[in-house]
Every structure is written in structure tokens, then in C-alpha cells.
Scaffold this motif. Structure first.
Motif, PDB file in Angstrom:
ATOM      1  N   ALA A  27       0.779  -1.228   0.000  1.00 37.85           N
ATOM      2  CA  ALA A  27       0.000   0.000   0.000  1.00 37.85           C
ATOM      3  C   ALA A  27       0.818   1.290   0.000  1.00 37.85           C
ATOM      4  CB  ALA A  27      -0.931   0.007   1.210  1.00 37.85           C
ATOM      5  N   GLU A  28       2.149   1.237   0.096  1.00 37.28           N
ATOM      6  CA  GLU A  28       2.876   2.501   0.195  1.00 37.28           C
ATOM      7  C   GLU A  28       2.830   3.320  -1.081  1.00 37.28           C
ATOM      8  OE1 GLU A  28       5.793  -0.744  -0.812  1.00 37.28           O
ATOM      9  OE2 GLU A  28       4.596  -0.410   0.947  1.00 37.28           O
ATOM     10  N   GLY A  29       2.518   2.749  -2.236  1.00 38.37           N
ATOM     11  CA  GLY A  29       2.476   3.487  -3.479  1.00 38.37           C
ATOM     12  C   GLY A  29       1.105   4.041  -3.824  1.00 38.37           C
ATOM     13  N   ILE A  30       0.104   3.807  -2.992  1.00 35.18           N
ATOM     14  CA  ILE A  30      -1.258   4.248  -3.282  1.00 35.18           C
ATOM     15  C   ILE A  30      -1.405   5.719  -2.924  1.00 35.18           C
ATOM     16  CG2 ILE A  30      -3.679   3.944  -2.685  1.00 35.18           C
ATOM     17  CD1 ILE A  30      -3.086   1.024  -2.206  1.00 35.18           C
ATOM     18  N   VAL A  31      -1.940   6.511  -3.870  1.00 33.25           N
ATOM     19  CA  VAL A  31      -2.161   7.931  -3.648  1.00 33.25           C
ATOM     20  C   VAL A  31      -3.658   8.149  -3.425  1.00 33.25           C
ATOM     21  CG1 VAL A  31      -1.975  10.229  -4.650  1.00 33.25           C
ATOM     22  CG2 VAL A  31      -0.209   8.525  -5.102  1.00 33.25           C
ATOM     23  N   GLU A  32      -4.017   8.802  -2.343  1.00 35.04           N
ATOM     24  CA  GLU A  32      -5.404   9.142  -2.053  1.00 35.04           C
ATOM     25  C   GLU A  32      -5.670  10.564  -2.538  1.00 35.04           C
ATOM     26  OE1 GLU A  32      -7.882   7.307  -0.695  1.00 35.04           O
ATOM     27  OE2 GLU A  32      -6.534   5.592  -0.717  1.00 35.04           O
ATOM     28  N   PRO A  33      -6.847  10.816  -3.098  1.00 36.64           N
ATOM     29  CA  PRO A  33      -7.142  12.182  -3.568  1.00 36.64           C
ATOM     30  C   PRO A  33      -7.293  13.147  -2.406  1.00 36.64           C
ATOM     31  CG  PRO A  33      -9.063  10.767  -3.799  1.00 36.64           C
ATOM     32  CD  PRO A  33      -7.927   9.890  -3.380  1.00 36.64           C
ATOM     33  N   ASP A  34      -6.765  14.359  -2.585  1.00 29.09           N
ATOM     34  CA  ASP A  34      -6.868  15.406  -1.573  1.00 29.09           C
ATOM     35  C   ASP A  34      -8.303  15.934  -1.549  1.00 29.09           C
ATOM     36  OD1 ASP A  34      -6.664  17.599   0.081  1.00 29.09           O
ATOM     37  OD2 ASP A  34      -4.906  18.435  -0.899  1.00 29.09           O
ATOM     38  N   ALA A  35      -8.932  15.897  -0.382  1.00 32.03           N
ATOM     39  CA  ALA A  35     -10.337  16.291  -0.256  1.00 32.03           C
ATOM     40  C   ALA A  35     -10.552  17.754  -0.631  1.00 32.03           C
ATOM     41  CB  ALA A  35     -10.816  16.038   1.175  1.00 32.03           C
ATOM     42  N   ALA A  36      -9.594  18.622  -0.343  1.00 30.23           N
ATOM     43  CA  ALA A  36      -9.739  20.042  -0.667  1.00 30.23           C
ATOM     44  C   ALA A  36      -9.745  20.255  -2.184  1.00 30.23           C
ATOM     45  CB  ALA A  36      -8.609  20.847  -0.029  1.00 30.23           C
ATOM     46  N   ILE A  37      -8.857  19.545  -2.884  1.00 30.10           N
ATOM     47  CA  ILE A  37      -8.809  19.670  -4.341  1.00 30.10           C
ATOM     48  C   ILE A  37     -10.086  19.107  -4.959  1.00 30.10           C
ATOM     49  CG2 ILE A  37      -7.614  18.859  -6.422  1.00 30.10           C
ATOM     50  CD1 ILE A  37      -5.006  18.974  -4.820  1.00 30.10           C
ATOM     51  N   VAL A  38     -10.538  17.973  -4.429  1.00 30.91           N
ATOM     52  CA  VAL A  38     -11.759  17.347  -4.951  1.00 30.91           C
ATOM     53  C   VAL A  38     -12.957  18.263  -4.747  1.00 30.91           C
ATOM     54  CG1 VAL A  38     -13.344  15.407  -4.652  1.00 30.91           C
ATOM     55  CG2 VAL A  38     -10.885  15.000  -4.688  1.00 30.91           C
TER      56      VAL A  38
END
Length: 115
Positions: free
Chosen positions: A75-86
Motif C-alpha cells: 500500500a505505500e504506493g497508493i495515492v489518495e485524492p486530496d479532499a480540498a482539491i476534490v
């Protein structure tokens, strides 16, 4: 690089990609008819064994190493979307799913880059 089959499966399912991502990051279907034959011959893809100019691939210790970019950790390569940008992109009229994918595609750099 060249890939060959040692054996063939009884049934080979092939999916024709008739979808693309539109400018607003939503999936769109191409309105085209793709003619496909009932039977195809893949005999030209059958391998003839190790050739004189080929080298055998090394054995992989963990089957997840190739899938996760060689790290094997997961899981270290998984990027989660930034809630502020979304939320900024949703406020501009983009869909939530498209906004999340755009944020991930730009590594959460900014809302402007995600547009």
C-alpha cells in the motif's frame, strides 16, 4: 521484447475497448461497430522454445512484486485524492469521480493542474 504462448486456452476472451475518458473526466462510449470474426488463428503466436538469441527470465520470488512496482510491500504506493482539491473541482462543476481521478493523476499538486 516478444511474448509467445506455450499452450493456448480452450476459450480466450478478448475485450475491445470502446470507451474513452472525455474532457470532463467521465467515461464515454464510442458509437462504432467493431467487426470480429467468429474464429481467429493465433498459431503465429505459439512459442518454439528458447531461441538462440533469447535469455530466460529470472524467477520472481513474490507474485506481488511485479504488480506493485517491484516493492512487494503493497500500500505505500497508493495515492489518495486530496479532499480540498476534490471539493474545489466539484464546486467548478466536475463530477466527484472525475475530480478524484484528476487529483490522483496530478499527484494532488493543485486544483488548477487537475483541471
Amino acid at each position: 521484447k516478444r511474448f509467445r504462448f506455450k499452450t493456448f486456452p480452450n476459450v480466450l476472451a478478448v475485450q475491445v475497448r470502446r470507451y474513452y475518458v472525455g474532457e470532463d473526466w467521465t467515461p464515454r462510449k464510442l458509437d462504432v461497430l467493431v467487426p470480429m470474426p467468429e474464429e481467429i488463428s493465433l498459431e503465429h503466436l505459439r512459442g518454439q522454445g528458447l531461441q538462440h538469441d533469447e535469455t530466460e527470465l529470472p524467477e520472481v520470488d513474490e507474485p506481488t512484486a511485479a504488480v506493485n512496482g517491484g516493492g512487494g510491500g503493497g500500500a505505500e504506493g497508493i495515492v489518495e485524492p486530496d479532499a480540498a482539491i476534490v471539493s474545489q473541482l466539484i464546486g467548478m462543476g466536475f463530477s466527484e469521480n472525475g475530480s478524484k481521478r484528476a487529483a490522483i493523476a496530478t499527484s494532488n499538486s493543485s486544483a488548477e493542474a487537475s483541471m
